[in-house]
Design an enzyme around this catalytic site. Structure first.
Site, mmCIF file in Angstrom:
data_model
loop_
_atom_site.group_PDB
_atom_site.id
_atom_site.type_symbol
_atom_site.label_atom_id
_atom_site.label_comp_id
_atom_site.label_asym_id
_atom_site.label_seq_id
_atom_site.Cartn_x
_atom_site.Cartn_y
_atom_site.Cartn_z
ATOM 1 N N LYS A 292 7.013 1.899 -1.786
ATOM 2 C CA LYS A 292 6.944 0.385 -2.346
ATOM 3 C C LYS A 292 6.387 -0.012 -2.900
ATOM 4 O O LYS A 292 6.920 -0.896 -4.078
ATOM 5 C CB LYS A 292 6.210 -0.577 -0.641
ATOM 6 C CG LYS A 292 7.194 -0.240 0.679
ATOM 7 C CD LYS A 292 6.215 -1.670 1.099
ATOM 8 C CE LYS A 292 7.224 -1.087 2.611
ATOM 9 N NZ LYS A 292 6.166 -2.181 3.525
ATOM 10 N N ILE A 293 5.527 0.761 -3.868
ATOM 11 C CA ILE A 293 4.979 0.306 -5.043
ATOM 12 C C ILE A 293 5.955 1.186 -5.756
ATOM 13 O O ILE A 293 6.369 0.308 -7.159
ATOM 14 C CB ILE A 293 3.505 1.039 -5.421
ATOM 15 C CG1 ILE A 293 2.521 0.728 -3.851
ATOM 16 C CG2 ILE A 293 3.032 1.350 -6.698
ATOM 17 C CD1 ILE A 293 1.021 1.461 -3.999
ATOM 18 N N GLY B 21 0.582 -0.526 -0.082
ATOM 19 C CA GLY B 21 -0.222 -0.191 0.094
ATOM 20 C C GLY B 21 0.623 1.416 0.011
ATOM 21 O O GLY B 21 0.262 2.172 -0.586
ATOM 22 N N GLU B 22 2.095 1.249 0.528
ATOM 23 C CA GLU B 22 2.711 2.281 0.726
ATOM 24 C C GLU B 22 3.347 3.255 -1.028
ATOM 25 O O GLU B 22 3.274 2.233 -1.791
ATOM 26 C CB GLU B 22 4.543 2.464 1.235
ATOM 27 C CG GLU B 22 4.065 2.164 2.837
ATOM 28 C CD GLU B 22 4.665 1.671 3.533
ATOM 29 O OE1 GLU B 22 5.428 2.158 3.439
ATOM 30 O OE2 GLU B 22 4.773 1.272 5.263
ATOM 31 N N SER B 23 3.579 4.258 -1.022
ATOM 32 C CA SER B 23 4.015 4.368 -2.261
ATOM 33 C C SER B 23 5.358 4.053 -2.905
ATOM 34 O O SER B 23 5.553 4.166 -3.434
ATOM 35 C CB SER B 23 4.089 5.829 -2.669
ATOM 36 O OG SER B 23 4.198 6.741 -1.570
#
Length: 1431
Positions: free
Chosen positions: A659-660, A655-657
């Protein structure tokens, strides 16, 4: 003229009639009849009559004219029919069919005529111009025109059309039809099928039947088509199109059913335009129902293919068309989430039926044609996955049938498809908790059972899925499902329970059938877990060779088990999970990004959310793992959206940007590395990937009301490709792909079984290209051991539960078959625990009889079929597979004891071979007389106490102890008879009589079970033979001991300890101790001849009898002695040791004091000692001592004592014989030793006789003295040592005389009658022996002492007084004996007067000194006066 020209052109082509063709005249007559029929129908209408013109010329319609012309020509043709162009006699009929002026009845008759001609077998592949003719027929029939006059005629005409088209395809000339015309035929038939929905029921059925037969006929031709057939012109560029034309991300054709018409868009089908432009049925089928073109122009190469004789190309078109019929689900509400069907099931069911027929007929031939195979692998299976969740049982059943056929023929090419079908359909629907209806559950369970009945299904499923690290455990899931569904928990037994049981038993039957088929070793190959090896990259050398793949899959399964444990740890805690993997050497000790990436990529069962979080972490190691993780993907030839779907199917996007961003950046780099064609750089891939994620969220999030349009998407991605725009078609394709099929970025609850989404299917298709090959196994038991270990426990439990709840015989028999097959497999693989568990489960059904009363139990056994079947089964297992039963013997024995208590089995159940003849003659013993017992008492039961079954039963039916016992009712007798027959079928006695064949471990467990059962029952004082179970168990224990005489050492220790405990602990006579005593004697009696190595041990065990309590011994000693006597007589030659004879003689000696047993005991001793038949140095002293005790015993008559003395005296002959034998021995040391032993035996003999010489009975003591004399005199010549003679005089002769003197003085004549006479005999004995040995004894230094002792004895005898006065006999005898002795000594020069001058007391002086005290006058008698003076 044209017809004649056609005939002349073909006249010389065929000279003679071919075999199998009908007669020319006959065919001509038939065609003429058809012409007449068509003309007759046409004449009914004025339109077809004769028209008169103004000039009186009459003309006829050209249709009528052509028919009449044919009639005139038909009989004039000279050639055979196969050499005549068929168009000549078919065209008039086809013109009628094509004409739009004819009515439906006329067209129908013409169609019938064409059908009849086609079926006359005059047209085949060898007929002239047959290809053009067949094409002309198809074109004419599919272009049929007629006026609709009434609905009935219309339907008949349509039926005739179907009939003719089917005849074209099924006829001999069908091979000349082109691909194009086959497609036209199928399309026309389908249009009629569709139109028939508004017509009558008959037309509907005939249309569907025709379509079905068409498909069958066409695809039956597939097996005759060679895979090297050139399907495309030049065989080059179009071949690629063949294999890749169906991979457009599920661009499936769409169909809509609206107001009775089918609007079709046959996308991606190059033949659509040809089919559409070639077919139309005016006034019958709406033009909109034809398969329309997609607007693409047809490839000229493909056009040329379509005009060739039909083959794979038309089959591809037809199969694709059938698959496209299933795509209606996309528009009508069939989806995996809703699991509902809101559209008519008729179309998909019809399509599935046709597909099933195609698969059945095509079979394994599909794999030879890549395009057809690709349709099955992708489009068909994708639709099957969707319709597999249908609420319609009919649809679901047909889906399962298709999959089963595909499994049979194409499973090597459908490995992953089959896996997901089982996981997402079968296993999901088979359980009610996933929302499936009962009908769905029943259908999928039936399908699953069908799969289980396939011979190699189980082993291939286990090898390909359960032993593959990246696949789910399909076999274990199926086994768990079947066992779980077989449990009727809180519900009555239903068909699903029975089906699940059938499935389990089918799996077991498969293993049982492969028993002994030459399997490889069942032992797992060693897997090195001491250090990490890159097992992810390991591959089997040869998947076709069992010697290679069997060890390989076993290793993989072992690794997979550990990986599953590691995955479980990982799902709970990532760090601890990785530590566990390093600790078990599934990961290297030093962190390795590649190995961790492989673990995350290929291990099944990992939490995808955790994988995403780990890969998106900013930690340097996690970044390295992410990079290696991305490198495990192959994105060649994938569009960006497809690649992203495949990538995101392996984990869930965090969900974290940040990490994405890290995840998408790694993905973009890998994609650009492998597909740099369109994208300028990896940044373009990254931006577009972000854009796709945003579009996916925007379009599929219900909270977003304003959706992104295609223009918005294209506008958002301007100038991202290195400053340039991407092609609009490229972006448009991505947009529609995302909108159509969502990319799942979050997990959905699936209750343990995955849901098949479009993205997952795409990922599956790409994964299937790189998965390990499908292992095809033969019917050998390669992995049966491994699978049975997994199956056995739950199968036994499931069968037991169903058997417990079942109420009809069919289910009973199914369960019993399952029990027996499990037992067979368990025995074959030596799985003792499984067999023991099986026995325990079965015995529980018998144990319910135990708490009941005797009468209730017997009746329950007779009335309860379940208990009887369980009884027969458990003893069948015991008899067949007893070798492998261990602890289960205890439960089996409990059942036997129950039947014993009920009186259903005899007390003497088992016997050894030597005892069978005796046992079978005893009433109540043995199985053979049960029927006679039942038949003789069935009419009237006599109330008396007996161990027989009927007598026991009569007792339990009595109303009271004082009342007259009632006769059992007919129902009771029937129940009793059933119970008896059930026990007879069990052959319980065989368990014990055949125990000699049991394996050692099983025999020991059986022995322990008998001992434990015998010790658990109390031992009382009034327990009779047939009432104490412990007595019964002891009898069985003795029986198995006797039947295992060749290996009695194995069980003897336990048997002896059990018997010892019983004998030592019993203080009162009872049946148990009696059985123990005589069982011990029977064992010894039977085993002594066969087991020389344990003879001493067996005989030593008889010492237990000597330790009996006095009360017990008195009660049984007579019978004990009889048994011992029999034992001795039968086995005397086998007893050789002193210890063994010691036990025997001890038992015999005791009998001398028992009146009842002394006779038998003495008889045994007489057998041993008579004529020295069985006297040995080892038993000589023992037997002499026993004989002495019998001689001394006053229990029997005097004659027995005398006989005993004779035995003792006669035994001296054996000493003489042994002495002679000893002298023949070469070795001096052996001679000396043997002579010493003989001397010892002789001394013990005379010593024993000396003791009997003191007996109170005159006859006995006198005979004892005579026997002693015989033994002493008989030994004179045996060269006994002189020292031994001195000892004999001292300890025997002198002792006897002194004791007799004492007795004479201290006891009355009444107690010892005529003791004086005994003394006389004793003195004579002493004198005679002394004289016999005088020469030898005189040489001894101790001779003087011996002589002095003799004189002292005589002095005592002379001076002895009885009742105060001396006896006359002794007064006369002593001087006489002394005188005779002196004369012999003097004459022998032994007694001479001498004076050595030393003043010593010489023999002479000593002698006369004593004689003066005995008989003063004796000197003068020996030496007259003249002689005395000389001396």
């Amino acid at each position: 003229m044209q017809m004649q020209t056609g005939l002349n052109a073909t006249k010389d082509q065929y000279e003679q009639c071919g075999a199998g063709y009908p007669n020319k005249t006959t065919v001509a007559c038939m065609i003429n009849a058809e012409i007449s029929a068509v003309l007759a129908v046409m004449r009914r209408n004025v339109r077809w009559g004769v028209h008169y013109m103004s000039n009186d010329d009459q003309t006829e319609h050209f249709l009528v004219q052509s028919l009449k012309t044919l009639r005139r020509q038909i009989f004039s043709w000279q050639n055979q029919w196969h050499s005549i162009n068929p168009t000549l006699y078919l065209q008039p009929f086809l013109d009628v069919i094509r004409s739009d002026e004819t009515s439906a009845p006329i067209t129908g008759v013409a169609l019938s005529s064409v059908y009849k001609i086609l079926t006359l077998d005059v047209i085949d592949q060898h007929t002239v111009n047959v290809g053009d003719t067949m094409h002309f027929v198809v074109d004419s029939v599919t272009s049929c025109r007629f006026e609709v006059t009434d609905p009935g005629s219309e339907e008949v005409a349509l039926m005739k059309i179907l009939q003719v088209l089917l005849a074209c395809v099924k006829g001999k000339a069908s091979v000349m039809l082109s691909n194009q015309h086959i497609c036209i035929i199928v399309n026309t038939c389908f249009r009629i099928v569709h139109q028939a929905g508004t017509k009558g029921e008959l037309l509907q059925r005939i249309a569907r039947y025709t379509m079905h037969e068409l498909v069958r006929s066409i695809f039956s031709h597939l097996q005759n088509i060679d895979n090297t057939e050139c399907e495309f012109i030049n065989g080059s560029a179009t071949l690629k199109q063949e294999t890749t034309g169906l991979s457009n991300d599920h661009a499936l054709a769409s169909r809509e059913l609206e107001n009775g018409s089918l609007n079709s868009a046959y996308d991606a089908q190059p033949l659509s335009k040809i089919i559409a432009s070639s077919t139309a049925i005016a006034n019958v089928v709406d033009e909109n129902t034809a398969i329309a073109s997609s607007g693409n122009e047809t490839d000229p190469h493909e056009l040329q293919i379509m005009i060739k004789p039909y083959g794979v190309p038309c089959m591809v078109e037809i199969f694709h068309f059938l698959c496209s019929l299933l795509n209606v689900s996309e528009h009508r509400g069939v989806n995996s989430r809703s699991n509902t069907m809101t559209f008519d099931e008729d179309v998909p069911l019809f399509a599935l039926t046709l597909i099933n027929s195609a698969v059945e007929l095509g079979g394994p031939s599909f794999r030879r044609h890549p395009r057809l195979l690709s349709l099955i692998q992708d489009e068909l299976f994708c639709n099957l996955m969707q319709f597999g969740l249908s609420m319609s049982p009919l649809v679901l059943s047909m889906v399962c049938s298709i999959v089963l056929n595909l499994y049979q023929h194409l499973r090597p090419e459908l490995k992953l498809q089959l896996e997901v079908f089982f996981s997402c359909v079968i296993l999901r629907l088979a359980q009610s908790k996933y929302g499936a209806s009962y009908q769905q559950q029943e259908v999928v369970m039936e399908a699953l059972v069908d799969f289980c009945r396939q011979k190699t299904f189980m082993i291939e499923t286990y090898a390909n899925y359960d032993c593959d690290i990246s696949c789910s455990d399909v076999f274990e899931d199926i086994a768990n499902l079947l066992s779980k569904n077989a449990f009727p928990v809180n519900n009555p037994l239903s068909s699903i329970h029975i089906l699940a049981l059938d499935g389990l038993i089918a799996l077991m039957d498969g293993i049982a059938e492969r028993i002994g088929s030459g399997s490889l070793s069942s032992e797992e190959s060693p897997v090195n877990f001491e250090e990490y090896t890159p097992f992810w990259m390991e591959m089997c050398d040869n998947f076709d060779d069992p010697n290679d793949w069997v060890p390989f899959v076993r290793q993989r399964k072992c690794i997979k088990r550990r990986l599953m444990i590691g995955a479980d740890h990982f799902n709970r805690d990532i760090k601890k999970g990785l530590e566990f993997l390093r600790g078990t050497h599934l990961l290297p000790n030093k962190p390795d990004p590649q190995s961790v990436a492989c673990f995350l990529r290929y291990t099944a069962g990992l939490d995808k959310n955790l994988i995403g979080d780990f890969l998106g972490n900013h930690d340097e190691f996690c970044v390295q793992v992410l990079h290696e993780f991305s490198r495990t993907f192959d994105f060649h030839d994938m569009t960006l959206d497809t690649a992203l779907r495949v990538f995101l199917e392996t984990f869930r996007l965090p969900g974290e940007s940040q990490k994405i961003h890290r995840v998408l950046e790694s993905f973009s780099e890998r994609y650009y590395e492998q597909s740099p064609d369109i994208l300028a750089n990896k940044d373009a891939a990254l931006v577009l990937s972000y854009s796709m994620i945003l579009l996916n969220t925007d379009h599929h999030n219900v909270q977003v009301r304003k959706k992104m349009t295609e223009e918005d998407f294209i506008r958002n991605n301007r100038h991202i490709n290195g400053g340039n725009d991407l092609p609009r078609e490229f972006l448009s394709g991505i947009y529609h792909s995302i909108c159509k099929n969502e990319i799942r970025t979050t997990l959905e609850p699936s209750f343990g079984f995955p849901e098949m989404t479009p993205s997952r299917w795409i990922s599956l298709m790409h994964k299937s290209n790189k998965t390990a090959p499908y292992i095809v196994s033969n019917s050998r038991s390669y992995l049966d051991y491994d699978m049975f270990v997994l199956l056995s426990g739950q199968t036994i439990t499931a069968i037991s539960v169903v058997f417990d709840d079942a109420e009809n015989k069919e289910v009973y028999q199914t369960c019993i078959d399952g029990f027996l097959v499990v037992a067979k497999i368990s025995a074959y693989y030596n799985l003792e625990n499984a067999l023991n568990d099986l026995v325990v489960c079965l015995c529980k059904f018998i144990a319910i009889l135990d708490p009941l009363s005797v009468d209730e139990s017997v009746l329950a056994l007779g009335d309860d079929t379940k208990v009887r079947i369980a009884t027969e089964t458990v003893f069948t297992i015991a008899n067949r597979y007893g070798d492998y039963i261990r602890t289960g013997w205890r439960n089996i024995l409990d059942c036997i004891l129950i039947f014993y208590k009920l009186g259903l089995i005899p007390t003497r159940l088992a016997s050894d071979a030597a005892d069978e003849s005796r046992v079978t003659t005893e009433i109540g013993h043995g199985k053979s007389n049960s029927n006679s017992l039942l038949s003789s008492n069935i009419q009237h039961i006599i109330p008396k106490r007996s161990s027989g079954l009927i007598s026991r039963f009569s007792q339990l039916l009595s109303l009271g102890s004082e009342e007259i016992q009632s006769i059992p009712t007919q129902e009771q007798l029937v129940a009793l008879q059933r119970a008896t027959q059930a026990i007879q079928k069990c052959q319980i006695d065989s368990i014990f009589t055949e125990s000699k064949f049991l394996q050692a471990e099983s025999l020991l467990n059986l022995e322990r079970a008998l001992i434990n059962a015998g010790t658990q029952h109390p031992k009382g004082n009034r327990i009779s033979e047939d009432e104490d179970p412990s007595v019964f168990c002891l009898e069985l224990l003795v029986a198995i001991t006797l039947n295992n005489r060749d290996r009695v050492v194995l069980i003897w220790k336990g048997v002896y300890e059990h018997l010892s405990n019983i004998i030592r602990s019993t203080v009162m006579p009872c049946a148990l101790v009696e059985k123990a005593i005589f069982g011990l004697l029977r064992i010894c009696h039977r085993l002594l001849p066969y087991k020389e190595n344990i003879t001493d041990e067996l005989l030593r065990s008889l010492q237990l009898v000597l330790k009996l309590d006095a009360l017990v011994a008195d009660a049984y000693y007579e019978k004990i002695t009889q048994e011992v006597s029999c034992l001795v007589k039968a086995n005397a030659s086998h007893i050789r040791s002193q210890s063994g004879w010691g036990t025997i003689t001890a038992l015999l000696s005791i009998t001398s004091r028992h009146l009842e047993s002394s006779e038998a005991g003495f008889d045994a001793l007489l057998f041993i000692m008579s004529d020295g038949a069985h006297l040995l140095p080892a038993n000589y002293i023992l037997c002499v001592d026993a004989a002495r005790q019998f001689a001394e015993s006053r229990v029997g008559l005097v004659d027995r004592s005398i006989t005993a003395l004779d035995l003792m005296a006669g035994s001296v002959n054996c000493l003489e014989k042994w002495t002679n034998n000893a002298k023949k021995t070469v070795k001096e040391e052996e001679v000396e030793k043997m002579m010493q032993d003989i001397g010892e035996m002789w001394f013990r003999l005379v010593q024993g006789l000396g003791k009997v010489c003191l007996d109170q009975r005159e006859e006995v003591r006198n005979h004892a003295l005579l026997s002693l004399q015989k033994c002493l005199l008989g030994a004179v010549g045996t060269h006994l040592p002189c020292d031994l003679w001195l000892t004999c005089f001292d300890q025997v002769i002198f002792t006897v005389l002194e004791d007799l003197l004492e007795i004479a003085q201290s006891h009355s004549q009444k107690t010892y009658p005529n003791i004086e006479g005994t003394l006389v005999i004793a003195l004579k004995l002493m004198s005679e022996v002394f004289l016999k040995l005088l020469q030898e004894l005189s040489q001894l230094a101790a001779f003087c002492e011996l002589w002095e002792d003799i004189l002292s004895c005589m002095k005592k005898c002379v001076n002895m007084k009885i009742k105060g006065r001396r006896t006359e006999k002794l007064q006369e005898l002593v001087p006489e004996l002394l005188k005779n002795t002196l004369l012999v000594m003097i004459s022998g020069g032994i007694l001479v007067q001498s004076n050595n001058g030393l003043g010593e007391n010489t023999l002479w002086e000593l002698t006369w000194l004593h004689i003066k005290n005995i008989s003063p006058s004796l000197q003068s008698e020996v030496f007259p006066e003249e002689d005395l003076e000389q001396h």
